[in-house]
Design a protein around this motif. Structure first.
Motif, PDB file in Angstrom:
ATOM      1  N   LYS A 285       0.834  -1.191   0.000  1.00 42.61           N
ATOM      2  CA  LYS A 285       0.000   0.000   0.000  1.00 42.61           C
ATOM      3  C   LYS A 285       0.872   1.246   0.000  1.00 42.61           C
ATOM      4  N   LYS A 286       0.366   2.296  -0.609  1.00 43.37           N
ATOM      5  CA  LYS A 286       1.068   3.565  -0.582  1.00 43.37           C
ATOM      6  C   LYS A 286       0.950   4.159   0.815  1.00 43.37           C
ATOM      7  N   ILE A 287       2.080   4.599   1.347  1.00 45.12           N
ATOM      8  CA  ILE A 287       2.139   5.069   2.719  1.00 45.12           C
ATOM      9  C   ILE A 287       2.125   6.599   2.755  1.00 45.12           C
ATOM     10  N   PRO A 288       1.340   7.197   3.675  1.00 48.70           N
ATOM     11  CA  PRO A 288       1.396   8.657   3.836  1.00 48.70           C
ATOM     12  C   PRO A 288       2.799   9.102   4.252  1.00 48.70           C
TER      13      PRO A 288
ATOM     14  N   SER B  37      12.422   6.113   2.557  1.00 52.74           N
ATOM     15  CA  SER B  37      12.455   4.656   2.653  1.00 52.74           C
ATOM     16  C   SER B  37      11.129   4.076   3.077  1.00 52.74           C
ATOM     17  N   CYS B  38      10.095   4.910   3.153  1.00 49.97           N
ATOM     18  CA  CYS B  38       8.821   4.474   3.716  1.00 49.97           C
ATOM     19  C   CYS B  38       7.651   4.768   2.783  1.00 49.97           C
ATOM     20  N   THR B  39       7.842   4.567   1.503  1.00 54.23           N
ATOM     21  CA  THR B  39       6.787   4.909   0.540  1.00 54.23           C
ATOM     22  C   THR B  39       5.760   3.807   0.378  1.00 54.23           C
ATOM     23  N   GLN B  40       6.164   2.548   0.629  1.00 51.86           N
ATOM     24  CA  GLN B  40       5.247   1.419   0.510  1.00 51.86           C
ATOM     25  C   GLN B  40       5.430   0.477   1.676  1.00 51.86           C
ATOM     26  N   GLY B  41       4.337  -0.177   2.069  1.00 53.86           N
ATOM     27  CA  GLY B  41       4.412  -1.114   3.178  1.00 53.86           C
ATOM     28  C   GLY B  41       3.315  -2.145   3.135  1.00 53.86           C
TER      29      GLY B  41
ATOM     30  N   GLY C 262      -0.507  13.185   2.180  1.00 54.50           N
ATOM     31  CA  GLY C 262      -1.014  12.009   1.487  1.00 54.50           C
ATOM     32  C   GLY C 262      -1.919  11.131   2.314  1.00 54.50           C
ATOM     33  N   ALA C 263      -2.310  11.607   3.501  1.00 55.33           N
ATOM     34  CA  ALA C 263      -3.218  10.811   4.335  1.00 55.33           C
ATOM     35  C   ALA C 263      -4.646  11.018   3.871  1.00 55.33           C
ATOM     36  N   VAL C 264      -5.359   9.934   3.751  1.00 55.13           N
ATOM     37  CA  VAL C 264      -6.770   9.992   3.374  1.00 55.13           C
ATOM     38  C   VAL C 264      -7.575   9.469   4.545  1.00 55.13           C
ATOM     39  N   PRO C 265      -8.185  10.350   5.357  1.00 56.16           N
ATOM     40  CA  PRO C 265      -8.963   9.888   6.509  1.00 56.16           C
ATOM     41  C   PRO C 265     -10.070   8.940   6.079  1.00 56.16           C
TER      42      PRO C 265
ATOM     43  N   VAL D 289      -2.431  -2.957  19.474  1.00 58.90           N
ATOM     44  CA  VAL D 289      -2.507  -1.756  18.632  1.00 58.90           C
ATOM     45  C   VAL D 289      -2.111  -2.128  17.207  1.00 58.90           C
ATOM     46  N   ARG D 290      -3.012  -1.929  16.277  1.00 61.00           N
ATOM     47  CA  ARG D 290      -2.756  -2.284  14.882  1.00 61.00           C
ATOM     48  C   ARG D 290      -1.779  -1.300  14.235  1.00 61.00           C
ATOM     49  N   ILE D 291      -0.930  -1.811  13.354  1.00 60.44           N
ATOM     50  CA  ILE D 291      -0.047  -0.946  12.571  1.00 60.44           C
ATOM     51  C   ILE D 291      -0.813  -0.534  11.319  1.00 60.44           C
ATOM     52  N   THR D 292      -1.381   0.649  11.383  1.00 54.81           N
ATOM     53  CA  THR D 292      -2.119   1.221  10.256  1.00 54.81           C
ATOM     54  C   THR D 292      -1.114   1.894   9.319  1.00 54.81           C
ATOM     55  N   PRO D 293      -1.535   2.318   8.123  1.00 60.35           N
ATOM     56  CA  PRO D 293      -0.600   3.033   7.239  1.00 60.35           C
ATOM     57  C   PRO D 293       0.061   4.243   7.899  1.00 60.35           C
ATOM     58  N   LEU D 294      -0.707   5.005   8.705  1.00 59.97           N
ATOM     59  CA  LEU D 294      -0.126   6.168   9.377  1.00 59.97           C
ATOM     60  C   LEU D 294       0.891   5.754  10.438  1.00 59.97           C
ATOM     61  N   LYS D 295       0.569   4.728  11.210  1.00 60.60           N
ATOM     62  CA  LYS D 295       1.515   4.268  12.232  1.00 60.60           C
ATOM     63  C   LYS D 295       2.750   3.652  11.569  1.00 60.60           C
ATOM     64  N   TYR D 296       2.534   2.946  10.469  1.00 59.27           N
ATOM     65  CA  TYR D 296       3.667   2.411   9.710  1.00 59.27           C
ATOM     66  C   TYR D 296       4.583   3.553   9.271  1.00 59.27           C
TER      67      TYR D 296
END
Length: 413
Positions: A32-35, A409-413, A102-105, A389-396
């Motif tokens: 996934k694309k990361i914010p 280094s954190c564009t995709q995860g 790039g965050a989409v709530p 606690v889940r690792i969401t895209p924002l937490k990632y």
């Protein structure tokens, strides 16, 4: 019956049943694309007092009913919640403000499935935890990624110099806990006994063999202590080791600690389990294999809804304890599950195995941090849950930023 259930666990990742026919399910790590987390400015704060008492059970935190009512955070809210404090080994402290790009709530509110209330329990029915004794497995992947935190928690290696753990192991929402000023991380090693002589191992049960297939290479290290073993442990106060060796820890000092502002009271109004995570930077790198971060999938995308984690439960002093269980409920930020666990295992990295994209190989990644046995308010009454606690895209994005120091280094995860 137990070994039959464990055999089913083994095959769930491979096949699913649909209308009576075997179909391959899509248990894959979907990139996934990361914010982007962008550092805006950093300024100094007064040194912490380091006077808080460690508290491994939290009271009156936001539970399942509360999670349903939480508003979706705005971008300005995220900017405040994801800004973070850094404490250094000399006791100095800084606050770094960030912006989020790039965050989409998620327009959907937190949703969970209604579940019946349950009574207070940390061990549910038969204790399904397994102590790992054999040094060949204890000091090899994935079990060797588990570490012990000097404040009494567990953690997991996420880079050659970084450890992921729970924020409440270091901070109670108002101040840093006693002992966190000189924080250390214990990496497991083996201390030989008996002049290196080995003794033939005992026969394994079907249950042990079945669980070993779920975690390859762990064919002989998984054993639940008998009641006799437990009586010996209580009587002697020491861990009962095997002839292969007694585990000990190589302690490494922590250079710095990062905690999101969302964890602090006064920012979120109360302790927010959503932000119960922290990253420790070690003073010296280790040479062990670490576990990569992953974006937490929904329950439906997990083989058998199963999660796994290992930690250092207080009731099994000196032992590495492995467990697996099904997730029973979820919100956007939290997992609610019945994994058997005791204090000391909080901060453990929860992981699962999924297929790599376009490959047949299955890979383990960390998808959550075990926050522990928590008391939450439901309709005015206190109920208890084991929460992660889940690792969401924002937490990632934030954890990855802490590890690498930049967002490139954190564009995709």
């Amino acid at each position: 019956m137990e070994h039959v259930l464990l055999l089913l666990i083994i095959f769930i990742p491979i096949l699913g049943l649909s209308n009576g026919t075997e179909t391959e399910q899509d248990f894959t790590w979907h990139l996934k694309k990361i914010p982007q987390i962008v550092r805006e400015r950093t300024f100094s704060l007064d040194s912490p007092k380091f006077e808080a008492k460690p508290k491994l059970e939290l009271n009156s935190v936001c539970g399942i009913e509360c999670q349903r009512k939480l508003p979706v955070p705005s971008l300005s809210d995220l900017k405040s919640l994801l800004s973070y404090e850094t404490v250094f080994e000399n006791g100095t402290r800084t606050l770094t403000e960030v912006s989020v790009l790039g965050a989409v709530p998620d327009p959907a509110a937190n949703t969970t499935t209604q579940r019946p209330l349950r009574k207070k329990r940390q061990i549910y029915g038969t204790d399904s935890r397994f102590s790992i004794y054999d040094k060949r497995f204890m000091t090899n992947f994935p079990f060797n990624t588990a570490v012990k935190i000097s404040t009494g928690c567990s953690g997991i290696l996420v880079s050659p110099k970084h450890v992921l753990t729970a924020a409440h192991c270091l901070h109670n929402g108002k101040d840093y806990v006693k002992g966190s000023k000189r924080l250390r991380v214990g990496l497991m090693k083996m201390k030989s006994r008996g002049n290196g002589r080995k003794r033939k191992g005992a026969k394994r049960s079907r249950r042990e063999i079945s669980v070993a297939k779920e975690e390859p290479k762990a064919a002989t290290e998984l054993r639940r202590p008998s009641r006799g073993d437990e009586r010996k442990q209580r009587g002697s106060g020491r861990k009962q080791g095997t002839s292969d060796g007694m585990p000990s820890f190589q302690w490494t000092r922590v250079k710095s600690t990062h905690i999101p502002k969302g964890w602090f009271k006064g920012v979120s109004g109360d302790i927010a389990l959503d932000y119960d995570y922290a990253v420790l930077e070690l003073k010296r790198p280790h040479k062990r294999k670490y576990m990569e971060l992953g974006i937490s999938p929904t329950i439906k995308m997990m083989p058998g809804s199963m999660i796994h984690f290992s930690g250092f439960d207080n009731d099994r002093s000196g032992q590495l304890v492995y467990r697996f269980c099904s997730i029973s409920d979820e919100s956007n930020d939290l997992f609610y599950q019945y994994c058997d666990a005791e204090p000391g295992s909080t901060g453990s990295g929860i992981y699962l195995r999924l297929k790599e994209p376009n490959k047949k190989k299955w890979k383990r990644k960390i998808i959550a941090v075990y926050s522990g046995h928590q008391w939450v308010d439901i309709n005015g009454e206190q109920q208890d849950y084991n929460v992660a606690v889940r690792i969401t895209p924002l937490k990632y994005a934030q954890i990855c930023f802490w590890i690498h120091g930049n967002d490139e280094s954190c564009t995709q995860g």
